[in-house]
Scaffold this active site. Sequence first.
Site, PDB file in Angstrom:
ATOM      1  N   SER A  50       5.566 -11.861  -3.105  1.00  0.00           N
ATOM      2  CA  SER A  50       6.552 -11.399  -2.136  1.00  0.00           C
ATOM      3  C   SER A  50       7.482 -12.558  -1.811  1.00  0.00           C
ATOM      4  O   SER A  50       7.053 -13.708  -1.746  1.00  0.00           O
ATOM      5  CB  SER A  50       5.837 -10.930  -0.873  1.00  0.00           C
ATOM      6  OG  SER A  50       6.715 -10.996   0.237  1.00  0.00           O
ATOM      7  N   HIS A  89     -11.605  13.645  -3.768  1.00  0.00           N
ATOM      8  CA  HIS A  89     -10.858  13.647  -2.497  1.00  0.00           C
ATOM      9  C   HIS A  89     -10.622  12.228  -1.975  1.00  0.00           C
ATOM     10  O   HIS A  89     -10.464  12.034  -0.777  1.00  0.00           O
ATOM     11  CB  HIS A  89     -11.589  14.453  -1.409  1.00  0.00           C
ATOM     12  CG  HIS A  89     -12.065  15.803  -1.859  1.00  0.00           C
ATOM     13  ND1 HIS A  89     -11.334  16.955  -1.700  1.00  0.00           N
ATOM     14  CD2 HIS A  89     -13.197  16.172  -2.511  1.00  0.00           C
ATOM     15  CE1 HIS A  89     -11.998  17.979  -2.214  1.00  0.00           C
ATOM     16  NE2 HIS A  89     -13.130  17.542  -2.713  1.00  0.00           N
ATOM     17  N   GLU A 138       3.070   0.018 -10.261  1.00  0.00           N
ATOM     18  CA  GLU A 138       3.979   0.764  -9.375  1.00  0.00           C
ATOM     19  C   GLU A 138       5.224   1.220 -10.125  1.00  0.00           C
ATOM     20  O   GLU A 138       5.727   2.333  -9.923  1.00  0.00           O
ATOM     21  CB  GLU A 138       4.377  -0.112  -8.188  1.00  0.00           C
ATOM     22  CG  GLU A 138       3.222  -0.388  -7.244  1.00  0.00           C
ATOM     23  CD  GLU A 138       3.594  -1.454  -6.231  1.00  0.00           C
ATOM     24  OE1 GLU A 138       3.882  -1.099  -5.095  1.00  0.00           O
ATOM     25  OE2 GLU A 138       3.615  -2.646  -6.603  1.00  0.00           O
ATOM     26  N   LYS A 156       0.896 -12.489  -0.737  1.00  0.00           N
ATOM     27  CA  LYS A 156       0.932 -11.228  -1.503  1.00  0.00           C
ATOM     28  C   LYS A 156       0.743 -11.432  -2.998  1.00  0.00           C
ATOM     29  O   LYS A 156       1.154 -12.406  -3.584  1.00  0.00           O
ATOM     30  CB  LYS A 156       2.266 -10.497  -1.269  1.00  0.00           C
ATOM     31  CG  LYS A 156       2.426  -9.894   0.105  1.00  0.00           C
ATOM     32  CD  LYS A 156       1.381  -8.835   0.443  1.00  0.00           C
ATOM     33  CE  LYS A 156       1.651  -7.504  -0.192  1.00  0.00           C
ATOM     34  NZ  LYS A 156       2.872  -6.868   0.293  1.00  0.00           N
TER      35      LYS A 156
END
Length: 488
Positions: A281, A159, A294, A287
């Site tokens: 970024s 979970h 992804e 970043k």
Amino acid sequence: MSDGGKMWGARFEGELDPQFAEYQDSLQYDITLAFADLDTNLAWSEALVGAGVLTDDDFDKIAGVIEDLAAQWHEHGLPTDSDAEDVHSFVEQQLVAQLGDLGKRIHTGRSRNDQVATDMRLHLREWVGCLVESIEGLCLALVEKAAQHAGDPMPGYTHLQRAQPITIGHHALAYVEALSRDRERLIDAHNRFDQCPLGSGALAGTAFDIDRIELAARLEFQNGPTRNSLDATASRDHLCEVAFACSMTMTNLSRLAEDYVFFASFEAGFVRFGDAVATGSSLMPQKRNPDAMELIRGKAAKVQGALQSLLTLMKGLPLGYNRDLQIDKEILLPALDATNQSTLVAATAIENAVFDTERCAAEAGRGYLNATDLADLLVNASVPFRDAHGIAGTAVNRAIELGVELHELPANEQKTLLPQLSCDLAESLSVEAVLNRRNVIGGTAPARVRAEVERWRILIAEWAEGYHELDDFNPDEEELELEFTSDD
Ligand code: ARG
């Protein structure tokens, strides 16, 4: 040919509407079947010699031209300026251009329907081999990651809540299990589609005296010729199966990607991706984004869409070839490519993912991941498990109140809360003790993980020897012939 390579012009006087001509043109999608189409042309020509349609001399000429074309395309790539409507017309154009009337004889007794079915199986066979190899590479990368971290703890989740400590190696090997099933599914699908449709004609079977068993053997189909011409030209369930195997692979890769995206977050801080697979970024200088993972997660959407598209493509088709089937390639081929590339990139991303083992170990010891083990200790001291669960839960509450972990409970608290236990909680509930206790087949104990790493190393080395040896889908020719003659 002046009519756009049309193979069917005789009854038609008018030209195709230009927009429709472009719409029905599949060359951009099926040109990659060109080499398979040369193979089927060669095998079919030889079969036509056997049937008395062509002579040995004809065959030699055809074989020479096919060999030259293959060499030319290998060297210079496939021509891009053809006006042919599909790969079969394209190859026929080339053959007729060089062989004249002899080139025109090759299509005797054959249809593009059995031709495309055969080309696709040959092409798919190549793809399955390629995908299997890529999956094997990824498995190897994961096994090496597991070897490196067989004894390194990290929090395990259910979970997405901290559950129990596991080893980093155990997590990596979980994906090896799943991917090895994906690999098997691909091989299994191949074994089923490894049958030769050529000789099925448009739908009813060829009218010429073709030795289909020999033809199938020539094209190296392991399971001989297909046994029903209507099914062979109209069915595409093997494409759906491969699409499913790819979708399942991508689903597994997507979960792997999701895990690592989380691992690389500031909140988890378990993993840092190396420069080879991370991006920055354009705005935020701090970043370091896990884009490789992804994108894998994103590509999974595309591959899953392909499976759904194929099933939908098939569902309303009357039996027999329908032109709708042409779209199968437009759907499946990019999905195969996406799956393969994603698998390769996943391996690179795994190789370039550096675990912060200290932080992982520290986090495995925080958040009461050893509460189950406290209950188990009570069970060993003869407390029934249900009661033990309650007592351990109360101990967790008290530890939270005190701002400590279970293994840090002061001695006086242990005496009041857990009078049944005289052991040293710091030791019995240490991450190491918790891990080592799970020394069962399939468990996360470092010793088990090391043993599994060894098991996988052996299995993967066997994989590398090639999957054809591993299955026994090879009925011999005599057997096929027997099945055939007994029908007479
Ligand atoms: N290009 C077609 C396909 O990929 C094969 C040609 C069959 N065309 C036909 N009119 N029967 O499905």
